[in-house]
Design an enzyme around this catalytic site. Structure first.
Site, mmCIF file in Angstrom:
data_model
loop_
_atom_site.group_PDB
_atom_site.id
_atom_site.type_symbol
_atom_site.label_atom_id
_atom_site.label_comp_id
_atom_site.label_asym_id
_atom_site.label_seq_id
_atom_site.Cartn_x
_atom_site.Cartn_y
_atom_site.Cartn_z
ATOM 1 N N ASP A 49 40.933 42.779 38.198
ATOM 2 C CA ASP A 49 41.504 41.433 38.021
ATOM 3 C C ASP A 49 42.593 41.217 36.999
ATOM 4 O O ASP A 49 42.584 42.276 36.175
ATOM 5 C CB ASP A 49 40.292 40.489 37.660
ATOM 6 N N GLU A 109 44.610 43.218 41.738
ATOM 7 C CA GLU A 109 45.186 42.002 41.822
ATOM 8 C C GLU A 109 46.467 42.192 41.004
ATOM 9 O O GLU A 109 46.243 41.976 39.794
ATOM 10 C CB GLU A 109 44.218 40.853 41.454
#
Length: 576
Positions: free
Chosen positions: A222, A295
């Site tokens: 993330d 990401e």
């Protein structure tokens, strides 16, 4: 804009270094994101959980999912719904127990579905034991986070920099116990870990090792661009970030140009180090590859470095946000083509493309691009070469749900105001999955759900769409089955915009049928000549997948030089 053509060979060249061109299950995989709070509730509290995921794994098998990644399930006070991790080694009781997770892994193994976890390296919760010890000044943890005593201006103590949080306001919060400010690029309850401390790097590598040895097949990492800030100067200070003159709200994240707090060069090296952990565990445990999905909303040239370089392997799958970030309702076929080219033209040799059209942070496809384009987007996603990444519910055509200011729970929106929240909220895309037309859409037997259900759940749900030949779900399943064809696994791709309204791409492989995907993205009837657009087509083509805008049916024939497309029609054709 000029039409562009691209032909890419998806077979590995013999000259590609083996370390950059390893074969693996993931190279043509279908990844499916589950937002556990909203997938399936098994215990009647109105919130999805791990046993709910286990109960519905068979559905993932039905739609041909190779691997599913779960948004965070670790112990958390839920200030950011799990992205504020208090213990990286525990399952939050809201989702279940470690035994429940083990049962999930076992059932997934039976179905040959790989489980991927969401790994949040940038920060922890302020309720994490590491942060409590850091705030107390314990020697081992003192520098686990980014601290600064601030600066005194006219006798008033102020944060050390002007840096603005993604969730609005200063990135610095004063801690009374430590008598210092701590950095948080997101919520104040999400203090940033200090990756310039080698102990932090090793601690997070240990987290990866623990879950890999439990049996997961990798991680979606993330918010990677935020992991490092620019290094402090010799006095321990950082520079202010420059203004973005186009934004007037000084609390808004976009008020500044984030040149010192995102996409720092050290970030790439950290990804390479995480990849080494993955590769070492592959050697230790054997079996199928474990993978990293990263990401990063970053410039394209930076993203390509995430794949690795001449000496280091990097992310197996640096998420490709070209389409999700840049396509809008008014985009024409030239724009689609250009963005597809952007990735395929720049991707390093031996690597594999991926296509991301939905996730838990972005408006749903049907709301962002139009409900009548859902099938077309899924055709694009599933017939381009490489990896497809799907967000739960996009395969059945779920759309954004209006959530009032009073019902809003997303911290990104809650920290704004009633006038701004709709621009910032991510709640509308996170609503409960629509399984059936029964009470609460078959998501739960509770009297209420943690976010409101969509009003249209009795029409848009798995149970109903299973019985409709050209429902979004059944079109998706046909496309997924087609992906097992050798041409779509290994074939070349040629991408063309055939005017402003029609996007087409051909997949071809010697000795096998060629396939042509044709999307009419607008509301005019279009006549196209595929014979002049692509080489080596048969004079007649067979319809293999159609959507509900089509007047033709599967196995009908058409002439390659005179294909007629209805408004918003999307089809896949094969040579005969």
């Amino acid at each position: 804009m000029l039409s562009r053509t691209l032909t890419v060979c998806c077979l590995l060249a013999l000259t590609v270094s083996p370390t950059l061109a390893e074969l693996g299950w993931w190279r043509n995989a279908q990844f499916y994101q589950i937002y556990p709070r909203s997938y399936k509730d098994s215990d009647g509290d109105g919130v999805g959980d791990l046993n709910g995921v286990t109960q519905q794994l068979a559905y993932l098998k039905e739609i041909g999912v190779t691997a599913t990644w779960l948004s965070p399930i670790f112990t958390s006070p839920m200030a950011d719904f799990g992205y504020d991790v208090a213990n990286f080694y525990e399952i939050d009781p809201l989702f279940g127990s470690m035994e429940d997770f083990d049962n999930l892994l076992a059932r997934a193994k039976q179905l040959d579905i790989k489980i991927i976890l969401d790994f949040v390296p940038n920060h922890s919760s302020d309720e994490c034991d590491w942060f409590k010890r850091s705030a107390a000044g314990e020697a081992e943890y003192k520098d686990f986070y980014v601290w600064h005593t601030g600066k005194v201006v006219n006798g008033i103590r102020q944060p050390p920099t002007n840096w603005i949080s993604v969730f609005r306001g200063s990135q610095w919060t004063w801690h009374e116990g430590r008598q210092a400010y701590y950095l948080h690029q997101f919520h104040a309850k999400q203090p940033d870990l200090n990756y310039r401390n080698p102990k932090v790097v090793e601690a997070m590598k240990d987290v990866l090792r623990f879950w890999l040895r439990k049996g997961v097949y990798g991680f979606r990492i993330d918010a990677v661009p935020h992991v490092f800030e620019v290094a402090a100067d010799s006095s321990g200070n950082w520079p202010d970030e420059p203004r973005n003159e186009y934004v007037s709200d000084p609390e808004d994240y976009t008020y500044l140009e984030h040149i010192y707090t995102t996409n720092q060069p050290e970030t790439l090296d950290l990804v390479y180090q995480f990849r080494t952990v993955i590769d070492d565990i592959d050697q230790e445990l054997g079996g199928d590859d474990r993978v990293l999905l990263t990401e990063a909303y970053a410039p394209l040239d930076v993203l390509m470095q995430y794949y690795g370089n001449s000496t280091h392997n990097g992310s197996h799958i640096p998420f490709n946000f070209e389409l999700i970030s840049n396509i809008n309702y008014k985009s024409d076929a030239y724009h689609y083509s250009e963005l597809i080219h952007n990735w395929l033209d720049n991707m390093p040799a031996g690597q594999v493309a991926n296509w991301v059209l939905g996730n838990h942070d972005q408006s749903r496809i049907g709301s962002r691009l139009g409900a009548d384009r859902i099938d077309a987007i899924n055709m694009l996603l599933l017939t381009l070469p490489g990896i497809s990444v799907n967000y739960q519910g996009e395969e059945i055509g779920m759309t954004d749900v209006y959530i009032s200011w009073q019902d809003t729970v997303d911290p990104q929106a809650c920290q704004s105001n009633e006038q701004e929240f709709e621009r910032l909220t991510r709640d509308p895309v996170r609503t409960p999955f629509q399984w059936s037309d029964e009470a609460q859409a078959g998501f739960t037997n509770a009297s209420s759900t943690w976010l409101p259900l969509a009003d249209n759940y009795k029409l848009v749900n798995v149970k109903r769409e299973r019985g409709i030949a050209l429902s979004h779900l059944n079109v998706y399943k046909q496309l997924r089955a087609l992906r097992d064809e050798a041409t779509l696994q290994q074939g070349d791709v040629t991408v063309k915009a055939l005017g402003p309204n029609v996007l087409a791409f051909k997949r071809s492989l010697a000795g096998h049928n060629s396939y042509v995907t044709v999307l009419n993205i607008n509301d005019d009837v279009e006549a196209v000549n595929l014979d002049s657009a692509f080489t080596s087509l048969s004079s007649q083509l067979r319809y293999v997948v159609v959507n509900d805008k089509s007047v033709r049916r599967k196995n009908d024939l058409t002439f390659a030089n005179s294909l007629l497309l209805m408004p918003k029609e999307a089809v896949v054709l094969s040579t005969v």
